[in-house]
Design an enzyme around this catalytic site. Structure first.
Site, PDB file in Angstrom:
ATOM      1  N   ALA A 245       0.817  -1.207   0.000  1.00 16.29           N
ATOM      2  CA  ALA A 245       0.000   0.000   0.000  1.00 16.29           C
ATOM      3  C   ALA A 245       0.859   1.269   0.000  1.00 16.29           C
ATOM      4  CB  ALA A 245      -0.936  -0.009   1.204  1.00 16.29           C
ATOM      5  N   HIS A 246       0.160   2.395  -0.117  1.00 12.42           N
ATOM      6  CA  HIS A 246       0.806   3.701  -0.280  1.00 12.42           C
ATOM      7  C   HIS A 246       1.760   4.028   0.866  1.00 12.42           C
ATOM      8  CE1 HIS A 246      -1.814   5.652   2.759  1.00 12.42           C
ATOM      9  NE2 HIS A 246      -2.733   4.815   2.301  1.00 12.42           N
ATOM     10  N   ASN A 247       2.891   4.608   0.502  1.00 10.14           N
ATOM     11  CA  ASN A 247       3.905   5.109   1.434  1.00 10.14           C
ATOM     12  C   ASN A 247       4.614   4.022   2.228  1.00 10.14           C
ATOM     13  OD1 ASN A 247       1.790   7.605   1.309  1.00 10.14           O
ATOM     14  ND2 ASN A 247       3.900   8.330   1.549  1.00 10.14           N
TER      15      ASN A 247
ATOM     16  N   SER B  44       1.946   2.967   4.852  1.00  6.98           N
ATOM     17  CA  SER B  44       3.039   3.501   5.675  1.00  6.98           C
ATOM     18  C   SER B  44       3.690   2.449   6.565  1.00  6.98           C
ATOM     19  CB  SER B  44       2.538   4.669   6.527  1.00  6.98           C
ATOM     20  OG  SER B  44       2.051   5.715   5.710  1.00  6.98           O
TER      21      SER B  44
END
Length: 331
Positions: A243-245, A263
């Site tokens: 997932a993102h970051n 994250s």
């Protein structure tokens, strides 16, 4: 057809040849399926029982194997059977699909794209504005590379893969079929009136290091801002979600159906078993191993092995399982 004598294979592997066979070796196969022109491997003593009935003319075995191969059959004793078998597989690896022309006439390539020497671009590919492909990049049919993406030398992208805009890919990577790189991260928040969801723009990108391999149908989402990062040498199985970051260190392994929420940070050499899930904003420090099917909801110290749902130190979790089993048995 490619074939080798047992002595030629032993010279390549630098093992210890026990016995001999006059059969030419035309490929590797599982011990119970092999023919008399094939070599097999015995990576564990529990498979020794199958050797007597196997038709294989030769086998790779560990150095501590104490049985004899038999008449017109041979063993090659090696320190690491799995790595030796990898060399055998390389010997018999069939060639990659052939490109009749380096750049197929049905490929759509923007006039501003920079295409390096020796690149191959298959039918129906799309290469967008200001894309840079370094020397030796291969795009198999139906690959899309969107604007301002940079792909390093000798990277191979298999059919159906989509690399979204502004991503940066290193050298010598392999992306298997239908990989998604740089799709929007999953960002939504309830609206002020509580009657819907507001999409949070995802304006970052994905940065992937050198020698990264990503399996079929896996997804690496772009960051909300900054970058989702996959470090050098990481190996990612099929059907994995990143997932993102999220940030992965070097040489991490993620098995099929596992996933990182937003994250997540992984140190170097982290191993995540199949179907394991890692909660958002969690850090797994270098050398951590996560057992298959586990759910990690908090930070994990370097070198630890965790197991279960929620994941705990593997030894503690195993003790709990034993205690529960005894309790249920006594009911």
């Amino acid at each position: 057809m490619t074939s080798y004598s047992i002595s030629e294979i032993n010279t390549i592997l630098k093992g210890q040849l026990i016995g001999n066979t006059n059969h030419s070796i035309e490929g590797p196969e599982e011990i119970q399926k092999a023919s008399n022109h094939q070599i097999t491997f015995i990576g564990s003593n529990k498979y020794l029982k199958f050797w007597k009935t196997s038709k294989a003319c030769a086998a790779l075995v560990s150095e501590n194997t104490d049985i004899e191969p038999g008449e017109n059959r041979a063993f090659i004793k090696v320190k690491n059977v799995d790595l030796a078998m990898a060399h055998i597989l390389e010997l018999f690896n069939p060639p990659a699909p052939v490109f009749d022309v380096d750049i197929h006439p049905t490929a759509v390539i923007h006039e501003t794209a920079k295409i390096g020497k020796g690149c191959k671009i298959g039918p129906n590919c799309f290469v967008g504005k200001d894309v840079e492909l370094a020397d030796g990049v291969i795009l198999y049919p139906n690959v899309c590379v969107f604007d301002e993406t940079i792909i390093g030398k000798n990277t191979i992208v298999w059919s159906g893969t989509i690399i979204r805009e502004r991503c940066v890919i290193g050298n010598d990577c392999i992306f298997h079929t239908n990989v998604s790189i740089g799709a929007d991260g999953f960002g939504f928040r309830p609206s002020d009136d509580g009657r819907g969801l507001v999409k949070i723009p995802q304006i970052g990108n994905v940065i992937i290091g050198h020698q990264v391999e990503i399996g079929a149908n896996s997804c690496v989402d772009r960051a909300k801002f900054s970058s989702t990062i996959i470090g050098d040498g990481c190996k990612i199985d099929n059907l994995v979600q990143i997932a993102h970051n999220s940030v992965m260190g070097r040489s991490c392994i993620m098995a099929g159906h596992s996933g990182l929420a937003g994250s997540v940070t992984l140190g170097d050499g982290v191993i995540i078993g199949g179907s394991a899930s890692i909660k958002d904003h969690t850090t797994l420090h270098s050398g951590v191993t996560v057992g298959a099917g586990s759910g990690v909801i908090g930070d994990v110290a370097a070198g630890k092995t965790v197991l279960g749902y929620p994941a705990q130190d593997a030894r503690d979790m195993l003790k709990q399982w034993v205690a529960i089993k005894r309790f249920m048995k006594n009911q």
